[in-house]
Design a protein around this motif. Sequence first.
Motif, PDB file in Angstrom:
ATOM      1  N   ILE A 436      -2.052   2.719   5.172  1.00  0.00           N
ATOM      2  CA  ILE A 436      -2.941   1.680   5.695  1.00  0.00           C
ATOM      3  C   ILE A 436      -2.468   0.278   5.290  1.00  0.00           C
ATOM      4  O   ILE A 436      -2.702  -0.698   6.003  1.00  0.00           O
ATOM      5  N   ILE A 440      -2.340  -3.018   7.775  1.00  0.00           N
ATOM      6  CA  ILE A 440      -2.922  -4.335   7.481  1.00  0.00           C
ATOM      7  C   ILE A 440      -1.851  -5.421   7.588  1.00  0.00           C
ATOM      8  O   ILE A 440      -2.085  -6.492   8.156  1.00  0.00           O
TER       9      ILE A 440
ATOM     10  N   VAL B 128     -11.244   5.307   5.988  1.00  0.00           N
ATOM     11  CA  VAL B 128     -10.078   4.456   5.766  1.00  0.00           C
ATOM     12  C   VAL B 128     -10.470   3.020   6.103  1.00  0.00           C
ATOM     13  O   VAL B 128     -10.401   2.609   7.258  1.00  0.00           O
ATOM     14  N   PRO B 129     -10.927   2.263   5.116  1.00  0.00           N
ATOM     15  CA  PRO B 129     -11.298   0.876   5.411  1.00  0.00           C
ATOM     16  C   PRO B 129     -10.113   0.156   6.047  1.00  0.00           C
ATOM     17  O   PRO B 129      -8.969   0.405   5.684  1.00  0.00           O
ATOM     18  N   SER B 130     -10.400  -0.704   6.979  1.00  0.00           N
ATOM     19  CA  SER B 130      -9.412  -1.456   7.770  1.00  0.00           C
ATOM     20  C   SER B 130      -8.545  -0.572   8.684  1.00  0.00           C
ATOM     21  O   SER B 130      -7.512  -1.022   9.174  1.00  0.00           O
ATOM     22  N   SER B 131      -8.983   0.641   8.952  1.00  0.00           N
ATOM     23  CA  SER B 131      -8.317   1.446   9.985  1.00  0.00           C
ATOM     24  C   SER B 131      -8.505   0.777  11.344  1.00  0.00           C
ATOM     25  O   SER B 131      -9.538   0.163  11.598  1.00  0.00           O
TER      26      SER B 131
END
Lengths: 489, 230
Positions: A436, A440, B128-131
Motif C-alpha cells: 500500500i 500512496i 487497508v487504509p488508503s486502498s
Amino acid sequence: MANPSQNLGYDYTVAKWFMFACILFGIIGMGIGTLIAFQLAFPELNNIAGEYSTFGRLRPLHTNGVVYGFMLSGIWATWYYVGQRVLKVSLRESKFLMFIGKAHFIIFMITILLAVVSLFAGVTTSKEYAELEWPFDIAVVVIWVLWGMGIFGLIGIRREKSLYISIWYYIATFLGVAMLYLFNNMEVPTKLVTGMGSWLHSVSMYAGSNDALIQWWWGHNAVAFVFTVAIIAEIYYFLPKESGQPVFSYKLSLFSFWSLMFIYLWAGGHHLIYSTVPDWMQTMGSIFSVVLILPSWGSAINILLTMKGEWHQVKESPLIKFMIFASTFYMFSTLEGSIQSVKSINALAHFTDWIPGHVHDGTLGWVGFMTMAAIYHMTPRVFKKEIYSKKIMEYQFTIQTLGIVLFFSSMWIAGITQGMMWRAYDDYGTLTYSFIDTVIALHPYFIIRAIGGLLYLIGFFMFAYNIYKSVTSSRSVEVEPKSASPMQA
Amino acid sequence: MFSWLEKNPFFFAVFVFVVIAYAGVVEILPAFSPNARPIESKKPYTALELAGRHVYIKESCNACHSQLIRPFKAETDRYGAYSKAGEYAYDRPFLWGSKRTGPDLMRVGNYRTTDWHENHMKKPVSVVPSSIMPEYPHLFKKNSDLDTAYAEALTVKKVFNVPYDEEGYPKLGTYEDARKMMVEQATPIVDAMSDEEVKQAFEPCRANALDSKCEIKEIVALIAYLNSLK
C-alpha cells in the motif's frame, strides 16, 4: 493521355460512415479512459453508477472502444478512401463491392453495440484486447471476412498494375490479425457441450501457461498489426500526398516492410519474461524485441526523410506537423518498447505503470495523431469543403502534445518508483515497503496522468468540432487540391 | 522478385502470411506439451470455486491484480513461492494479469481469511487504509451462477479430460451431487461471514441444497475461489 482517375468519381459513402464512427468512438473511448484515470486517483468515482462504473468493468470498454471503435474505424475510413485511389478504381463500379462495404460497416456497428452492452454486464473472457465472448467473436470474424473480400475484390478489378506500399500494409494487417484472432479466440461454449448454464459462457481451448503464450502472441501482435502496420499504411499514403513529396526511399520501404513482417511476431514473448514459459522463448522475445528497432526506425526514418528540403512545411501546415510528430512518437515508443524488453529492465518495469505509459505514448502520439491527420486530409476531398479552422488545429496540436507528455512522463516516473519500491530492502534484510505504500506514493502521478488524458480528450473535442464545422459551414472546394489541404483562418 | 510480387497480389499475400506465421510456429508449438502437465498435488477447481472464478473474471479483478509470482527474492518474500508452469494446468483462461495496481493474489489463500475478504470487498479501506480498490456491494446481493459453473466443470471434464471424479481428485458427479457439494463447501464460509443478507439467503440451503430458495451469493463463491489460491 488523360489520367483515368480524373474521370472515375470515387465513391466515399463507406469512407464517410467510418469517419463519423471513428470520431464518435474516439470520444467515447477516450472519455471512458479519462474517467478510469481519475478513478485511480479518486476511488470514490468507482461507484458513481453501481457495479457498471467500477474500474474493472470500464477498463475493457476503454481499450476496446479505443482500439476497435476508434482506431479500426479510422483504418477502415482510410482504406475505403486510399484503396480506391491507389488502385484506380471506384467502388461505384462494382455493386457487389459496394454492398460488401456497406455490410461491413453495418455489421461492425451492430457488433460494437453488442460488445458495449456485454462488457458493461461483465461478460468477458478476461483475455486482454480479446475480451468478447464467443458469439461476438463470430461476428468479428464475419466483419473481418467482409473486409478481406473488400480488399481482394478491389484489388481484383484494379487498373493500377503495381500495388502501392500502403496496400501491402493493409493486406498485412488483414492477414496478421485474422490469423492471430482465430487462434487466440479458440474456445468451447459450455452450453453447447452440456446443455446447461449461460449461453454466453465458454472455456479457453488452452490452459495456463499455454493460454498465456497464445494470448500474448495475440496481445502484442494484434496491437502491432492494428496500431503499427495499418498506421504505416496510412502515413505512406497521406504524408507524400499532403506534402507533395515522393517517399524518400523505395529500398528502405522494402527492407522495413519485410523485416517488420518477419520480426514482429517473435516479440510477443517479451510480455512473458520471468513467467513460467520456457526460458529460451523469453530470450527470443527479448532479443527480437530489440532487433525490432531496425524495421520500426527504418519506416520512421523513411517517413521523416520524405520531408527532406521541405521542412518549412512543418512550420506552415499543422497537418504536416501532426504527421511528423506521429512518426517521432513512433520512433520514441518503439525505442522505449525495446528498452523495456531487455530482461533486467523488464524485471523492474513489468507489472508497473510504465507499461500503460509506454502503450499510451504510442497510441496517443503515433496512432491518434496519424488518424486525426488522415481525417483532416480526407475531409476537403471527401466533403469538398475546406478545413474550418487552422487555428483550432494549432491549439489542438499544442494541447494534445502537452497531454501526451504529461501522460507518459508521469507514468514513466510512477512505474520506476513502483518497481524500485517493490524491490527495496532495509539493512535487516526485510522489505522496506508494504504494497500500500507504493499505492500512496503514486497518487500525485495518477493525478498528473489523468490531467494529461483530459487534455488529450479536450483536444479531441476540438478536432471533432473542427470537422463538424468543416462539413457543415466551411467554404466549398471547387477543384480537388493536389497536395496541401486548404484551411480557412 | 519484389517488384514481381507487387504485381501479383495472390502470391504477395501468401508470402506475407508465411513470413508472419513462421515465428508463431517455431515459438509456440514446442512448448505445448511440457507446459500442459499439471504439477503434482495440483487439483482442479471445485464447482463453487469455478463460480467464484467467474465472478473474479466478470469484475476484471485481473485488470489490477496479478497471479504470477516472479522468481525474485522481493516477490517470494512478499507473496510466497514463485510460480511454476504446472500450477496453472487447470486455469482456463490464465489470469496472470499485466499490471499490479493491487498486490499479487497467486497465493492469497495462505495469508487472508474469509472475514478479511468479506470486509475487503464491502469496504476496502476498512482493512487497508488508503486502498484505491472499488467497493463491491453488489456481490452481496447477486446470486452466483451455479449452473454455469457446473457446466464449465463438466465441459472441461468431457473435452479436456480434467480428472474430476478420479481417485484423489475433486468429485463432480451429477448436477444434484455437485449442488450438494457446493453447499457443503459454502457452509463454513457463510458461517465465518457477518453479512446478514448473505446468511439469510443461505439458510434454505442448509436443509436442502436443491431448494429453489437456496441462494449462494457471489461473494461466497468468490471467497471460496480466493481461499483456494495457495
